[in-house]
Write an enzyme that holds these catalytic residues in place. Structure first.
Site, PDB file in Angstrom:
ATOM      1  NE  ARG A  39      -2.636   1.553  -0.294  1.00  0.00           N
ATOM      2  CZ  ARG A  39      -2.226   1.411   0.957  1.00  0.00           C
ATOM      3  NH1 ARG A  39      -2.766   0.468   1.718  1.00  0.00           N
ATOM      4  NH2 ARG A  39      -1.305   2.212   1.457  1.00  0.00           N
ATOM      5  CG  ASP A  52      -8.777   7.593  -0.353  1.00  0.00           C
ATOM      6  OD1 ASP A  52      -8.194   6.572   0.073  1.00  0.00           O
ATOM      7  OD2 ASP A  52      -8.360   8.746  -0.151  1.00  0.00           O
ATOM      8  CE1 TYR A  73      -5.133   9.846  -7.834  1.00  0.00           C
ATOM      9  CE2 TYR A  73      -2.769  10.244  -7.765  1.00  0.00           C
ATOM     10  CZ  TYR A  73      -3.867   9.462  -7.445  1.00  0.00           C
ATOM     11  OH  TYR A  73      -3.694   8.305  -6.731  1.00  0.00           O
ATOM     12  NE  ARG A 124     -10.948  13.649  -1.296  1.00  0.00           N
ATOM     13  CZ  ARG A 124     -11.425  12.737  -0.442  1.00  0.00           C
ATOM     14  NH1 ARG A 124     -10.910  11.508  -0.420  1.00  0.00           N
ATOM     15  NH2 ARG A 124     -12.412  13.054   0.377  1.00  0.00           N
TER      16      ARG A 124
END
Length: 267
Positions: A52, A54, A116, A203
Site C-alpha cells: 500500500r 500513502d 523505492y 520517508r
C-alpha cells in the site's frame, strides 16, 4: 467455472489520490482501479496489491492480483481497463498465474523484496515544475556523509525508530539490502531496497539522512537512532511528493512481464 488469477502491473501519479487502499469516501487508487475493472468486466472484482502507498506517493510499478472466471486475452485486460481509467493511472501489463495450492501467486506474500526511489530537489528556490513529483530542500546537502550514514542501516535491524505510530506490521524487524544515493544536477535520488518496509519507513529514513546531509548531525548519529529504536529521536516524516514505489521483486518462476529497470521516466 474455474477461477483464474490475473496479475497487473499498475503505474500511477499519487498526487490526486488519497493513497492506494480503498476508503468509504473513495478517492483512492484501489477504488479507481476496481471501478474501471468493473466497467470493463461487468463484475465486482476485489484486488490485492503488493504494498500500500500513502496519499501523494507514486508507483512506477505496483503489482496487483485478482481472481475471475472471465476468459479474456491478457492484453485485453490492459486495453479494456485502461479505457476506463483517468490519465493519472494506467495498467502497464497483465498476465495469468497459478491460483491453487502451494504454487499460488500472491501479489504481497510472494514478493521477495521492494525498491523505492525518493527524488529530492536540492536548490535554494523551489521549482513549480517539480511540485508533487519531488521533495524539496533549500539548504545544500553533502552526498558523502549521507552515504556514510546510510551504511549503518544495511542488514537486518529493528527499524522501530523509523516506524509510524499507526504502522500495522507484525514486526519492526526488516532486512535492508541496499541504499544508493546519487546526485543528478540539482536532484538527489535515494534508492532503498529491503525485504519489506514499515509504514512511513522510507520517508523517515530520508528525513534523517537530510539532517546528516545538511551538517546538523554526523553520520554515526543514524546508528544511534537505529539502536535506540526511539521514533522521537529521528527526523520528522518527510513530504510524500518525491516517493516512488519502483519495483517489487518476485521469483523468476512466475515469469511476470515486469518493467526491467524501475527507473523514473523523466530522470
Amino acid at each position: 467455472m474455474e477461477l483464474k488469477r490475473i496479475v497487473l502491473g499498475v503505474q500511477y501519479d499519487g498526487a490526486p489520490w488519497h493513497g492506494w487502499q480503498t476508503q468509504p469516501s473513495g478517492g483512492t487508487v484501489q477504488d479507481t482501479l476496481e471501478a474501471a475493472i468493473k466497467r470493463f468486466s461487468l463484475r465486482d472484482i476485489k484486488t490485492t496489491c503488493a504494498g500500500r502507498t500513502d496519499t501523494g506517493v507514486h508507483a512506477l510499478e505496483q503489482v496487483v492480483h485478482f481472481d475471475t472466471d472471465l476468459i479474456r486475452d491478457t492484453f485485453s485486460w490492459v486495453r479494456g481497463v485502461n479505457a476506463f481509467l483517468p490519465p493519472s493511472v494506467a495498467v502497464r501489463w497483465a498476465t495469468e498465474v497459478s491460483a491453487e495450492g502451494q504454487d499460488a501467486f500472491h501479489a504481497r506474500f510472494s514478493a521477495t523484496a521492494r525498491t523505492y526511489h525518493y527524488v529530492l530537489y536540492n536548490h535554494p528556490v523551489r521549482s513549480p515544475l517539480l511540485a508533487g513529483k519531488a521533495g524539496w530542500v533549500f539548504r545544500p546537502l553533502e552526498i558523502g556523509p549521507m552515504r556514510e550514514a546510510a551504511r549503518h542501516l544495511i542488514g537486518e535491524h529493528d527499524f522501530s525508530a523509523f516506524r509510524a505510530a499507526e504502522c500495522q506490521a507484525k514486526s519492526p524487524v526488516k532486512t535492508m539490502h541496499d541504499i544508493r544515493i546519487e546526485r543528478r544536477g540539482d536532484l538527489i535520488v535515494f534508492t532503498l531496497t529491503a525485504s519489506a518496509f514499515l509504514h512511513h519507513m522510507v520517508r523517515n529514513i530520508v528525513g534523517s539522512l537530510i539532517v546528516v546531509g545538511n551538517g546538523n548531525q554526523p553520520p554515526q548519529w543514524l546508528a544511534g537512532i537505529l539502536a535506540d529504536r526511539d521514533r522521537s529521536r529521528a527526523a520528522p516524516t518527510f513530504m510524500p511528493d518525491g516517493l516512488y514505489l519502483a519495483k517489487i521483486a518476485y521469483d523468476e518462476k512466475w515469469k511476470l512481464p515486469q518493467e526491467s529497470t524501475g527507473a523514473i521516466p523523466w530522470l
